[in-house]
Design an enzyme around this catalytic site. Structure first.
Site: not given
Ligand code: PGA
Length: 269
Positions: A10, A106, A179, A223, A108, A185, A8
């Protein structure tokens, strides 16, 4: 079961030149691996990269003569096809750009774009209508994790699958990516025992929604890097990885793929 390693990207990289360099590096390293004498395609993970929308055409053209798939990070929830929706790109347009899967849910997008359950259901419906597969991302916040509420939170997120009509027809078009929000991250990962417990609970829950989902791959994301991938890859409960940061480096991405390759070979005995 086929394992998956999905990058991904991003909102990276910044330029077409860098996108071209990254795709070319992934492609050449993968082709080199594939051409080695002892390459075992049954154990090697399915690779996929999910660049920014603006880079999809370039990436899919560059990868079209390989088995590496291109996914998108988002599709419009307004229409599956065309229409007056400024700034949106539809599932149909993604397919035409060479895309075969889309991420949905996701964290985010859930948090920065306030995507609701209805939005996610609509996106999944539009994806399936246009023949796209869906990588459905779920995960708990650190607060929920600390309260021991991970599994109920995930079940709540997964229950929207019940709203999809004819789920039987799309059983091979759903991947679930677990996730933990607190892991994305941050360099923090849950223990493999925790991940295994969660993946078992996910499998049990989705199979209860529809028996055909028993075979949906369940990936871990958050991560994952070249140094910690082995532990996930060695588990029969982890069918692959959704990788953010480390997927922007071709060597690291392919090293994670290698971990799953070796993990699968060992699991297959
Ligand atoms: P990360 O991102 O690997 O950089 O933690 C994972 C993701 O957001 O899918």
């Amino acid at each position: 079961m086929q394992s998956w390693v999905i990058g991904n990207w991003k909102k990276n990289p910044a330029t077409l030149t860098e996108v071209n360099e990254l795709t070319s590096a992934i492609k050449s390293k993968f082709l080199q691996k594939q051409s080695s004498q002892d390459f075992d395609s049954t154990c090697y993970p399915q690779l996929m990269v999910a660049p920014s929308t603006i880079h999809l055409v370039m990436a899919s053209q560059s990868l079209e003569d390989t088995s590496i798939l291109v996914g998108c990070q988002d599709i419009s929830a307004k229409s599956a096809t065309i229409g007056a929706y400024t700034g949106d790109s539809s599932a149909q347009q993604m397919v035409n750009a060479g895309v075969s899967w889309t991420l949905v849910g996701h964290s985010e997008r859930r948090s920065y774009h306030r995507e609701t359950e209805d939005t996610l259901i609509t996106k999944m419906r539009f994806a399936f209508e246009q023949g796209l597969g869906v990588v459905f991302c779920i995960g708990e916040t650190i607060e929920a994790y600390d309260l021991g509420k991970t599994i109920p939170v995930l079940e709540e997120q997964l229950q929207i699958l019940k709203s999809l009509p004819n789920l039987n027809e799309f059983f091979d078009k759903i991947i679930i990516a677990y996730e933990p929000v607190w892991s994305i991250g941050t360099g923090k990962v849950p223990s493999i025992e925790e991940v295994e417990k969660v993946h078992q609970a996910i499998k049990q829950y989705v199979t209860g929604i529809n028996a055909s989902l028993a075979d949906a791959p369940i990936l871990y994301g958050g991560s994952v890097n070249a140094d910690n991938a082995d532990q996930f890859a060695a588990s029969k409960w982890v069918d692959g990885a959704l990788v953010g940061g480390a997927s922007l480096d071709a060597d690291k991405f392919l090293s994670i793929a290698d971990s799953f390759y070796q993990g699968k070979q060992q699991l297959n005995g």
